[in-house]
Write a protein that holds these residues in place. Sequence first.
Motif, PDB file in Angstrom:
ATOM      1  N   GLU A   1     -16.589  19.603 -56.897  1.00 53.18           N
ATOM      2  CA  GLU A   1     -16.149  20.282 -55.665  1.00 53.18           C
ATOM      3  C   GLU A   1     -17.324  20.667 -54.776  1.00 53.18           C
ATOM      4  N   LEU A   2     -18.361  21.248 -55.371  1.00 56.47           N
ATOM      5  CA  LEU A   2     -19.447  21.841 -54.587  1.00 56.47           C
ATOM      6  C   LEU A   2     -20.644  20.932 -54.348  1.00 56.47           C
ATOM      7  N   ALA A   3     -20.909  20.013 -55.275  1.00 60.74           N
ATOM      8  CA  ALA A   3     -22.245  19.405 -55.270  1.00 60.74           C
ATOM      9  C   ALA A   3     -22.310  17.894 -55.295  1.00 60.74           C
ATOM     10  N   LYS A   4     -21.263  17.209 -55.685  1.00 60.74           N
ATOM     11  CA  LYS A   4     -21.382  15.754 -55.841  1.00 60.74           C
ATOM     12  C   LYS A   4     -20.912  14.969 -54.630  1.00 60.74           C
ATOM     13  N   ARG A   5     -20.324  15.645 -53.661  1.00 54.03           N
ATOM     14  CA  ARG A   5     -19.813  14.958 -52.477  1.00 54.03           C
ATOM     15  C   ARG A   5     -20.600  15.300 -51.212  1.00 54.03           C
ATOM     16  N   ARG A   6     -21.721  15.963 -51.354  1.00 57.24           N
ATOM     17  CA  ARG A   6     -22.541  16.326 -50.200  1.00 57.24           C
ATOM     18  C   ARG A   6     -23.975  16.542 -50.651  1.00 57.24           C
ATOM     19  N   ARG A   7     -24.888  16.376 -49.721  1.00 57.63           N
ATOM     20  CA  ARG A   7     -26.289  16.699 -49.997  1.00 57.63           C
ATOM     21  C   ARG A   7     -26.519  18.186 -49.760  1.00 57.63           C
TER      22      ARG A   7
ATOM     23  N   SER B   1     -24.473  11.631 -58.890  1.00 59.40           N
ATOM     24  CA  SER B   1     -25.478  12.688 -59.027  1.00 59.40           C
ATOM     25  C   SER B   1     -25.160  13.892 -58.152  1.00 59.40           C
ATOM     26  N   LEU B   2     -25.574  15.070 -58.612  1.00 60.93           N
ATOM     27  CA  LEU B   2     -25.479  16.266 -57.780  1.00 60.93           C
ATOM     28  C   LEU B   2     -26.258  16.033 -56.489  1.00 60.93           C
TER      29      LEU B   2
ATOM     30  N   ALA C   1     -27.865  26.913 -55.741  1.00 62.40           N
ATOM     31  CA  ALA C   1     -28.070  28.087 -56.598  1.00 62.40           C
ATOM     32  C   ALA C   1     -27.498  29.338 -55.955  1.00 62.40           C
ATOM     33  N   GLU C   2     -27.717  29.507 -54.666  1.00 59.70           N
ATOM     34  CA  GLU C   2     -27.200  30.681 -53.968  1.00 59.70           C
ATOM     35  C   GLU C   2     -25.674  30.654 -53.908  1.00 59.70           C
ATOM     36  N   GLU C   3     -25.084  29.481 -53.674  1.00 61.15           N
ATOM     37  CA  GLU C   3     -23.629  29.381 -53.626  1.00 61.15           C
ATOM     38  C   GLU C   3     -23.017  29.729 -54.977  1.00 61.15           C
ATOM     39  N   LEU C   4     -23.624  29.226 -56.037  1.00 55.75           N
ATOM     40  CA  LEU C   4     -23.112  29.530 -57.375  1.00 55.75           C
ATOM     41  C   LEU C   4     -23.283  31.005 -57.710  1.00 55.75           C
TER      42      LEU C   4
END
Length: 215
Positions: free
Chosen positions: A42-48, A110-111, A55-58
């Motif tokens: 959701e957060l990391a594999k579909r965008r750079r 990849s993330l 880290a801040e979002e998590l």
Amino acid sequence: MIRTLTVDLGGTLVPVDRTSTTATLARLLGLDLPRARALMGELAKRRRCTPGQLAEELATRFTSTNPARLHQVLKRARDRATAPPLYPDAAPALDRLRSRGLRLVAVTNSLGCTVPADPVAALGGVVDHVVYSADVGATKPDSDLFRHIEHATNSAAHELVHVGDSARSDAAAALACGWSAVWLDRTGANPHRCPPGAAYAATLADLPRLLEGDG
């Protein structure tokens, strides 16, 4: 006739760490692995993004987590991605296939924060191009990722074959899009798990034989 060969990155061309980045994040965030994988999708594999941004979002979602520790894990993963070691069977097999005129493309979920800013020299030696899910906005097994590759390579589905170590996200997903597929089982112990319609390989050295006549 096969014109383009796509190859999964982690576990196929490049060894994966015994403990994956997502598994490490799962432990730090207090999640089980399936939930952590879904969150990274959701957060990391579909965008750079950058390691610091993720880290801040998590840390915002999981307030008991130390953002500095998350950043350290993500930055280390990005550093590894800039100089990945290849499996010993990768270059010889892909060189033989390239000599037949096949276009070679690496594909990875990849993330986005680990995608190198510059082309990776080690990958440039064995493939013509790398497709990152973060740049496409879709991940395997989504059909959108496979359709993107068809468009980017100007290849029809019947002209493509995908090789990867995931029976579901690689082999079955490619077959569902009308591609040919090779499931790579590096253990050599699970031919019964090979999806119907896919070819089975225990090493990349099997590829030239499996694709004989298609180059």
